[in-house]
Design a protein around this motif. Structure first.
Motif, PDB file in Angstrom:
ATOM      1  N   VAL A 275       1.784   6.561  -7.040  1.00 58.65           N
ATOM      2  CA  VAL A 275       0.714   7.447  -7.498  1.00 58.65           C
ATOM      3  C   VAL A 275       1.058   8.905  -7.202  1.00 58.65           C
ATOM      4  O   VAL A 275       0.885   9.787  -8.051  1.00 58.65           O
ATOM      5  CB  VAL A 275      -0.633   7.041  -6.857  1.00 58.65           C
ATOM      6  CG1 VAL A 275      -1.707   8.085  -7.102  1.00 58.65           C
ATOM      7  CG2 VAL A 275      -1.082   5.680  -7.373  1.00 58.65           C
ATOM      8  N   THR A 276       1.565   9.182  -6.030  1.00 58.91           N
ATOM      9  CA  THR A 276       1.947  10.544  -5.657  1.00 58.91           C
ATOM     10  C   THR A 276       3.056  11.059  -6.564  1.00 58.91           C
ATOM     11  O   THR A 276       3.030  12.216  -6.998  1.00 58.91           O
ATOM     12  CB  THR A 276       2.407  10.582  -4.184  1.00 58.91           C
ATOM     13  OG1 THR A 276       1.361  10.053  -3.362  1.00 58.91           O
ATOM     14  CG2 THR A 276       2.745  11.979  -3.744  1.00 58.91           C
ATOM     15  N   THR A 277       4.025  10.207  -6.857  1.00 59.14           N
ATOM     16  CA  THR A 277       5.123  10.597  -7.742  1.00 59.14           C
ATOM     17  C   THR A 277       4.602  10.908  -9.145  1.00 59.14           C
ATOM     18  O   THR A 277       5.002  11.903  -9.753  1.00 59.14           O
ATOM     19  CB  THR A 277       6.181   9.480  -7.800  1.00 59.14           C
ATOM     20  OG1 THR A 277       6.646   9.223  -6.483  1.00 59.14           O
ATOM     21  CG2 THR A 277       7.342   9.869  -8.685  1.00 59.14           C
ATOM     22  N   CYS A 278       3.699  10.090  -9.649  1.00 60.85           N
ATOM     23  CA  CYS A 278       3.129  10.330 -10.977  1.00 60.85           C
ATOM     24  C   CYS A 278       2.389  11.662 -11.017  1.00 60.85           C
ATOM     25  O   CYS A 278       2.534  12.437 -11.966  1.00 60.85           O
ATOM     26  CB  CYS A 278       2.196   9.200 -11.381  1.00 60.85           C
ATOM     27  SG  CYS A 278       3.059   7.684 -11.802  1.00 60.85           S
TER      28      CYS A 278
ATOM     29  N   VAL B 130       0.841  -1.198   0.000  1.00 63.56           N
ATOM     30  CA  VAL B 130       0.000   0.000   0.000  1.00 63.56           C
ATOM     31  C   VAL B 130       0.879   1.252   0.000  1.00 63.56           C
ATOM     32  O   VAL B 130       0.619   2.218  -0.722  1.00 63.56           O
ATOM     33  CB  VAL B 130      -0.978  -0.014   1.201  1.00 63.56           C
ATOM     34  CG1 VAL B 130      -1.659   1.329   1.355  1.00 63.56           C
ATOM     35  CG2 VAL B 130      -2.000  -1.125   1.040  1.00 63.56           C
ATOM     36  N   GLY B 131       1.926   1.225   0.782  1.00 64.53           N
ATOM     37  CA  GLY B 131       2.846   2.363   0.829  1.00 64.53           C
ATOM     38  C   GLY B 131       3.532   2.599  -0.504  1.00 64.53           C
ATOM     39  O   GLY B 131       3.659   3.742  -0.955  1.00 64.53           O
ATOM     40  N   LEU B 132       3.967   1.541  -1.182  1.00 61.28           N
ATOM     41  CA  LEU B 132       4.612   1.672  -2.485  1.00 61.28           C
ATOM     42  C   LEU B 132       3.636   2.181  -3.545  1.00 61.28           C
ATOM     43  O   LEU B 132       3.990   3.005  -4.385  1.00 61.28           O
ATOM     44  CB  LEU B 132       5.219   0.339  -2.912  1.00 61.28           C
ATOM     45  CG  LEU B 132       6.501  -0.065  -2.181  1.00 61.28           C
ATOM     46  CD1 LEU B 132       6.921  -1.468  -2.586  1.00 61.28           C
ATOM     47  CD2 LEU B 132       7.610   0.927  -2.486  1.00 61.28           C
ATOM     48  N   ILE B 133       2.411   1.689  -3.503  1.00 62.42           N
ATOM     49  CA  ILE B 133       1.397   2.162  -4.455  1.00 62.42           C
ATOM     50  C   ILE B 133       1.124   3.645  -4.228  1.00 62.42           C
ATOM     51  O   ILE B 133       1.046   4.432  -5.177  1.00 62.42           O
ATOM     52  CB  ILE B 133       0.109   1.317  -4.348  1.00 62.42           C
ATOM     53  CG1 ILE B 133       0.370  -0.091  -4.885  1.00 62.42           C
ATOM     54  CG2 ILE B 133      -1.041   1.976  -5.094  1.00 62.42           C
ATOM     55  CD1 ILE B 133      -0.772  -1.059  -4.666  1.00 62.42           C
ATOM     56  N   THR B 134       0.989   4.036  -2.981  1.00 63.08           N
ATOM     57  CA  THR B 134       0.759   5.444  -2.653  1.00 63.08           C
ATOM     58  C   THR B 134       1.930   6.304  -3.127  1.00 63.08           C
ATOM     59  O   THR B 134       1.733   7.378  -3.706  1.00 63.08           O
ATOM     60  CB  THR B 134       0.562   5.616  -1.135  1.00 63.08           C
ATOM     61  OG1 THR B 134      -0.522   4.779  -0.718  1.00 63.08           O
ATOM     62  CG2 THR B 134       0.292   7.046  -0.774  1.00 63.08           C
ATOM     63  N   LEU B 135       3.132   5.836  -2.907  1.00 62.57           N
ATOM     64  CA  LEU B 135       4.318   6.562  -3.350  1.00 62.57           C
ATOM     65  C   LEU B 135       4.347   6.691  -4.864  1.00 62.57           C
ATOM     66  O   LEU B 135       4.644   7.765  -5.398  1.00 62.57           O
ATOM     67  CB  LEU B 135       5.594   5.857  -2.847  1.00 62.57           C
ATOM     68  CG  LEU B 135       6.909   6.500  -3.263  1.00 62.57           C
ATOM     69  CD1 LEU B 135       7.045   7.878  -2.633  1.00 62.57           C
ATOM     70  CD2 LEU B 135       8.064   5.600  -2.865  1.00 62.57           C
TER      71      LEU B 135
END
Length: 161
Positions: free
Chosen positions: A28-31, A21-26
């Motif tokens: 998406v935020t980066t994109c 979940v943390g990697l997905i959030t990171l």
């Protein structure tokens, strides 16, 4: 012993889900951040080109007015001023094809009729064929200039879209 293995499996499983979940959030935020940076850069670039884009629009209006007449040298005051400003834009943005616009406008200026061409034509000092040839050259130069202006504006649109 059985209970300690179960607790360890649960800890490992919950840690893995939190990491995913943390990697997905990171990601998406980066994109979204990268997209926002690109939009800001395009907006800044569009602002830099805006004055020159409007200059080209103004040049189109002047050329449309001149296209309706056989222009004399006295009719070219506004065009000469615009040409000077376009040359400045060419120096500011050498990667944009302003040079073609300048070349066509220079050709148009060179094809301008002499100020007293009416008197010279009626007095037979200038052959009528010469006047017609200059008028044709003016038409060709205007068409070329309008095409070149369209290319520059398309390039600006491409860079800012």
């Amino acid at each position: 012993m059985l209970s300690s293995d179960t607790a360890q499996d649960t800890f490992s499983s919950s840690w893995t889900w939190a990491a995913v979940v943390g990697l997905i959030t990171l990601a998406v935020t980066t994109c979204f951040s990268i997209d926002q940076v690109r939009k800001n850069q395009r907006a800044k670039e569009a602002k830099r080109y805006q004055a020159d884009y409007e200059l080209l629009n103004e040049t189109i209006v002047v050329l449309d007015k001149l296209a309706g007449t056989a222009a004399q040298r006295t009719d070219l005051g506004t065009l000469n001023e615009l040409l000077s400003r376009i040359k400045q834009a060419e120096r500011r943005f050498p990667f944009l094809p302003f040079g073609a616009v300048v070349a066509h406008l220079d050709a148009y200026r060179k094809a301008a009729l002499p100020d007293d061409f009416r008197r010279k034509v009626t007095g037979r000092k200038v052959p009528l064929e010469r006047v017609l040839d200059l008028s044709r050259q003016q038409g060709i130069a205007i068409t070329g200039a309008l095409t070149a202006i369209g290319e520059v504006q398309s390039e600006i649109d491409r860079r800012t879209a």
